[in-house]
Write a protein that holds these residues in place. Structure first.
Motif, PDB file in Angstrom:
ATOM      1  N   SER A  45      24.338  32.461 -18.014  1.00  0.00           N
ATOM      2  CA  SER A  45      25.458  33.125 -18.688  1.00  0.00           C
ATOM      3  C   SER A  45      26.738  32.793 -17.688  1.00  0.00           C
ATOM      4  O   SER A  45      26.597  32.811 -16.398  1.00  0.00           O
ATOM      5  CB  SER A  45      25.311  34.619 -19.000  1.00  0.00           C
TER       6      SER A  45
ATOM      7  N   SER B  93      26.456  29.599 -26.408  1.00  0.00           N
ATOM      8  CA  SER B  93      26.343  30.706 -27.592  1.00  0.00           C
ATOM      9  C   SER B  93      27.902  30.833 -27.635  1.00  0.00           C
ATOM     10  O   SER B  93      28.708  29.978 -27.206  1.00  0.00           O
ATOM     11  CB  SER B  93      25.684  32.043 -26.922  1.00  0.00           C
TER      12      SER B  93
ATOM     13  N   ARG C 128      18.226  28.859 -18.625  1.00  0.00           N
ATOM     14  CA  ARG C 128      18.966  29.696 -19.394  1.00  0.00           C
ATOM     15  C   ARG C 128      19.876  30.461 -18.387  1.00  0.00           C
ATOM     16  O   ARG C 128      19.584  30.712 -17.186  1.00  0.00           O
ATOM     17  CB  ARG C 128      18.160  30.642 -20.261  1.00  0.00           C
TER      18      ARG C 128
ATOM     19  N   GLY D 100      26.697  33.029 -22.988  1.00  0.00           N
ATOM     20  CA  GLY D 100      25.366  32.371 -22.613  1.00  0.00           C
ATOM     21  C   GLY D 100      25.212  30.823 -22.720  1.00  0.00           C
ATOM     22  O   GLY D 100      25.942  30.223 -23.625  1.00  0.00           O
TER      23      GLY D 100
ATOM     24  N   SER E 254      21.799  40.641 -13.433  1.00  0.00           N
ATOM     25  CA  SER E 254      20.885  39.799 -14.388  1.00  0.00           C
ATOM     26  C   SER E 254      19.470  39.696 -13.719  1.00  0.00           C
ATOM     27  O   SER E 254      18.608  39.571 -14.563  1.00  0.00           O
ATOM     28  CB  SER E 254      21.515  38.322 -14.649  1.00  0.00           C
TER      29      SER E 254
END
Length: 186
Positions: free
Chosen positions: A69, A124, A67, A60, A139
């Motif tokens: 991924s 991440s 935001r 991510g 998603s």
């Protein structure tokens, strides 16, 4: 197209998503190229039913009002093709470790490119999975599936991103990204 016009286009969520998509595509090819593995974009094909294990790496990213991924998916046999060229891989590492590190490298390149465009992101750590029938849920965010192939292997990269209403690019980049291989002290 002028840099100013490019910034204006990229400051919309649609323009920024296109920017992310282009940089991911370039990053996948470049990371493989760093290891003298030829990779080229190819047509996305629906995966055939198979009992062969599929390996997935999900990593991510987030930025101000953004935001998303990156999801890399490949057959275990495809990932195994890269073990030798990637070098310095511990003998105990399995295909999940290899694909997870590849996801980390691709997103690291994306981070550097986006920073230069005025879109800093944080990353991440990758999460990986392996199994014969791995299927991912959608998603619900804007997404695109890219595919790449080399000699005897294929990989897909799904990128998704969501932008808050207040999204916009920074006028001037705040920092210069470190290049792969640069020494960093913490």
């Amino acid at each position: 197209m002028s840099s100013r016009a490019n910034k204006r286009i990229s400051s919309t969520p649609e323009g920024a998503f296109g920017l992310i998509r282009r940089h991911v595509s370039t990053a996948v090819v470049a990371v493989f190229g760093d290891y003298q593995i030829e990779a080229a974009p190819c047509v996305v094909e629906e995966p055939a039913s198979s009992t062969e294990d599929i390996v997935v790496a999900i990593i991510g990213f987030a930025g101000e009002h953004l935001r998303g991924s990156l999801v890399l998916t490949a057959r275990a046999s495809s990932v195994e093709c890269w073990r030798g060229p990637f070098g310095n891989i511990d003998a105990s590492a399995d295909e999940r470790d290899i694909l997870g590190e590849l996801a980390n490298m691709v997103l690291g390149r994306l981070k550097g490119k986006l920073l230069a465009e005025g879109l800093p992101i944080l990353m991440s750590t990758p999460t990986t999975a392996r199994g014969p029938a791995v299927m991912l849920a959608r998603s619900g965010r804007p997404e695109e599936l890219l595919a790449f192939a080399g000699e005897g292997w294929t990989i897909s990269a799904r990128i998704d991103a969501a932008f808050d209403a207040a999204f916009g690019l920074q006028e001037e980049p705040t920092a210069v990204a470190a290049q792969a291989g640069d020494v960093m002290l913490f």
